[in-house]
Scaffold this active site. Structure first.
Site, PDB file in Angstrom:
ATOM      1  N   GLU A   1      14.901 -53.595 -38.751  1.00 36.77           N
ATOM      2  CA  GLU A   1      14.131 -52.799 -37.758  1.00 36.77           C
ATOM      3  C   GLU A   1      14.336 -51.373 -37.817  1.00 36.77           C
ATOM      4  OE1 GLU A   1      12.740 -54.318 -33.827  1.00 36.77           O
ATOM      5  OE2 GLU A   1      13.473 -52.434 -33.051  1.00 36.77           O
TER       6      GLU A   1
ATOM      7  N   GLY B   1       5.066 -53.421 -24.031  1.00 40.22           N
ATOM      8  CA  GLY B   1       5.549 -52.058 -23.819  1.00 40.22           C
ATOM      9  C   GLY B   1       5.915 -51.898 -22.469  1.00 40.22           C
TER      10      GLY B   1
ATOM     11  N   ASP C   1       8.658 -66.832 -17.219  1.00 45.63           N
ATOM     12  CA  ASP C   1       8.846 -66.287 -18.387  1.00 45.63           C
ATOM     13  C   ASP C   1       8.394 -66.988 -19.658  1.00 45.63           C
ATOM     14  OD1 ASP C   1      10.654 -63.678 -19.654  1.00 45.63           O
ATOM     15  OD2 ASP C   1      10.654 -65.603 -21.037  1.00 45.63           O
TER      16      ASP C   1
HETATM   17  P1  FAD Z   1       4.538 -59.130 -22.126  1.00 44.68           P
HETATM   18  O1  FAD Z   1       4.315 -60.415 -23.027  1.00 44.68           O
HETATM   19  O2  FAD Z   1       3.254 -58.336 -21.618  1.00 44.68           O
HETATM   20  O3  FAD Z   1       5.779 -59.297 -21.011  1.00 44.68           O
HETATM   21  C1  FAD Z   1       5.941 -58.665 -20.266  1.00 44.68           C
HETATM   22  C2  FAD Z   1       6.236 -59.379 -18.576  1.00 44.68           C
HETATM   23  O4  FAD Z   1       5.270 -59.470 -18.226  1.00 44.68           O
HETATM   24  C3  FAD Z   1       7.084 -60.631 -19.015  1.00 44.68           C
HETATM   25  O5  FAD Z   1       7.750 -60.692 -17.543  1.00 44.68           O
HETATM   26  C4  FAD Z   1       6.201 -61.823 -19.079  1.00 44.68           C
HETATM   27  O6  FAD Z   1       6.509 -63.164 -18.391  1.00 44.68           O
HETATM   28  C5  FAD Z   1       4.927 -61.017 -17.918  1.00 44.68           C
HETATM   29  N1  FAD Z   1       3.674 -61.544 -18.306  1.00 44.68           N
HETATM   30  C6  FAD Z   1       3.049 -61.683 -19.358  1.00 44.68           C
HETATM   31  N2  FAD Z   1       1.828 -62.344 -19.402  1.00 44.68           N
HETATM   32  C7  FAD Z   1       1.685 -62.164 -17.878  1.00 44.68           C
HETATM   33  C8  FAD Z   1       0.152 -62.704 -17.337  1.00 44.68           C
HETATM   34  N3  FAD Z   1      -0.662 -62.893 -17.906  1.00 44.68           N
HETATM   35  N4  FAD Z   1       0.581 -62.425 -15.973  1.00 44.68           N
HETATM   36  C9  FAD Z   1       1.644 -61.929 -15.335  1.00 44.68           C
HETATM   37  N5  FAD Z   1       2.976 -61.554 -16.205  1.00 44.68           N
HETATM   38  C10 FAD Z   1       2.762 -61.692 -17.357  1.00 44.68           C
HETATM   39  N6  FAD Z   1       8.884 -51.672 -26.981  1.00 44.68           N
HETATM   40  C11 FAD Z   1       8.519 -50.517 -27.269  1.00 44.68           C
HETATM   41  O7  FAD Z   1       8.098 -49.653 -26.550  1.00 44.68           O
HETATM   42  N7  FAD Z   1       8.468 -50.220 -28.754  1.00 44.68           N
HETATM   43  C12 FAD Z   1       8.768 -51.161 -29.752  1.00 44.68           C
HETATM   44  O8  FAD Z   1       8.471 -50.848 -30.806  1.00 44.68           O
HETATM   45  C13 FAD Z   1       9.228 -52.459 -29.069  1.00 44.68           C
HETATM   46  N8  FAD Z   1       9.773 -53.302 -30.033  1.00 44.68           N
HETATM   47  C14 FAD Z   1      10.151 -54.574 -29.597  1.00 44.68           C
HETATM   48  C15 FAD Z   1      10.188 -55.355 -30.476  1.00 44.68           C
HETATM   49  C16 FAD Z   1      11.086 -56.673 -30.117  1.00 44.68           C
HETATM   50  C17 FAD Z   1      11.348 -57.562 -31.161  1.00 44.68           C
HETATM   51  C18 FAD Z   1      11.338 -56.896 -28.551  1.00 44.68           C
HETATM   52  C19 FAD Z   1      11.968 -58.368 -28.113  1.00 44.68           C
HETATM   53  C20 FAD Z   1      10.795 -56.063 -27.710  1.00 44.68           C
HETATM   54  C21 FAD Z   1      10.541 -54.720 -28.059  1.00 44.68           C
HETATM   55  N9  FAD Z   1      10.046 -53.813 -27.445  1.00 44.68           N
HETATM   56  C22 FAD Z   1       9.466 -52.452 -27.762  1.00 44.68           C
HETATM   57  C23 FAD Z   1      10.430 -53.711 -25.976  1.00 44.68           C
HETATM   58  C24 FAD Z   1       9.159 -54.380 -25.092  1.00 44.68           C
HETATM   59  O9  FAD Z   1       7.897 -53.521 -25.163  1.00 44.68           O
HETATM   60  C25 FAD Z   1       9.402 -54.618 -23.645  1.00 44.68           C
HETATM   61  O10 FAD Z   1      10.334 -55.726 -23.489  1.00 44.68           O
HETATM   62  C26 FAD Z   1       8.290 -54.785 -22.797  1.00 44.68           C
HETATM   63  O11 FAD Z   1       8.797 -54.626 -21.410  1.00 44.68           O
HETATM   64  C27 FAD Z   1       7.675 -56.215 -22.886  1.00 44.68           C
HETATM   65  O12 FAD Z   1       6.979 -56.551 -23.829  1.00 44.68           O
HETATM   66  P2  FAD Z   1       6.489 -57.819 -23.982  1.00 44.68           P
HETATM   67  O13 FAD Z   1       5.395 -57.557 -25.522  1.00 44.68           O
HETATM   68  O14 FAD Z   1       7.519 -58.994 -23.953  1.00 44.68           O
HETATM   69  O15 FAD Z   1       5.638 -57.986 -22.990  1.00 44.68           O
END
Ligand code: FAD
Length: 286
Positions: free
Chosen positions: A17, A108, A157
């Protein structure tokens, strides 16, 4: 073959990455890192996307440059909070036109100062729907072995992650230091009927204070045994050596336990990753 779903189906993937550099000097460093890591024949590299679209142009330019100017297969990260559907559609069109075939669909984070842009999206699963509906990409999602900091419980989660993974091709995890955290996540997903590939994310420690801060922000536990091992060293080269040894042990354990690959958070540097590769005797281009 450029779709990550196909690469994973064919065998283990090894990937790196990078983040889009902010200055000319950082650009030069990344150029050198990419050329050094290209010789390791990574299965793919991924490029981060600044929250709320703050690196939209720079992420796109870097992904397209890698696609056009190197032999490496890129994956673009895309976060949805702060974006309109029309903006996401435009970004996806740009990637498809450049023959970029892989997207990591992420939620995000809203800016800490409360200055969030109007958004058509709340969760990564909303973005996942749109990327899948476009029909042009292999799609990954994020997984959090030690539970996402905003999750009210471990159970919720895992339920939301399982729901994303039923539709995505694969997940990449947040970094962690204990193999058990990853193995438990995989077991919990299996108990929910999800058996899609979960690629562990590996962050070699190269700087003591930086890693503690990053672990705190991402919700990764910083184990006492690691703090103790790092407390014996101060010289930056010695710190990196401990980080490389710890990451090598973790990677060996994960591969032995059947992980479908390894994804290295390089912080745009190549030395630690190359040393871990050598320690693990992973394949390198001749
Ligand atoms: P989600 O899947 O939306 O989850 C976020 C939270 O919401 C979790 O607690 C989940 O349980 C909860 N949730 C999900 N769906 C629902 C629902 N329907 N109702 C209620 N709660 C729900 N960040 C950046 O800004 N740029 C990047 O390029 C980036 N790359 C990353 C790469 C990797 C491999 C990882 C692991 C993280 C990365 N992040 C990046 C960080 C990420 O954006 C943050 O951790 C963000 O807070 C959550 O992203 P997510 O896609 O897990 O979100």
């Amino acid at each position: 073959m450029a779709r990550i779903a196909d690469l994973i189906a064919a065998g283990r993937t090894f990937s790196f990455e990078f983040f889009p550099p902010k200055s000319d000097m950082a650009q030069l460093t990344l150029g050198r890192t990419i050329s050094e890591l290209e010789s390791l024949s990574p299965s793919f590299v991924s490029i981060t996307y600044g929250a709320g679209g703050s690196t939209r142009q720079r992420t796109q330019q870097l992904v397209q440059w890698i696609r056009q100017e190197t032999t490496i297969n890129p994956m673009a990260h895309l976060t949805c909070q702060g974006h309109r559907r029309s903006e996401i559609a435009e970004i996806l069109d740009t990637y498809a036109a450049a023959d970029v075939q892989n997207i990591l669909a992420l939620g995000g984070d809203a800016p800490a100062d409360g200055s969030a842009e109007p958004s058509d999206y709340t969760y990564a699963s909303d973005l996942l729907d749109d990327v899948l509906a476009s029909g042009r990409f292999s799609v990954g999602v994020a997984a959090h072995p030690e539970v996402h900091p905003r999750s009210p419980s471990r159970d919720s989660d895992r339920q939301f992650l399982a729901e994303k993974m039923r539709r995505a091709d694969f997940a990449i995890t947040q970094f962690f230091f204990e193999a058990e955290a990853y193995l438990r996540l995989v077991d919990e997903l299996a108990a929910l009927g999800v058996h899609k590939p979960v690629i562990p994310g590996i962050m070699p420690v190269t700087n003591k204070s930086q890693i503690e801060r990053m672990a705190q922000l991402s919700g990764a536990a910083f184990p006492t045994w690691l703090a103790e091992r790092l407390s014996t060293v101060d010289d930056p080269d010695d710190v990196r050596q401990v980080g490389v040894d710890v990451a090598t042990e973790l990677c060996a354990r994960l591969l032995e336990a059947g992980a479908p690959g390894l994804h290295f958070y390089t912080l745009n540097r190549s030395t630690a990753t190359r040393e871990i590769y050598a320690n693990l005797d992973l394949p390198v281009k001749g």
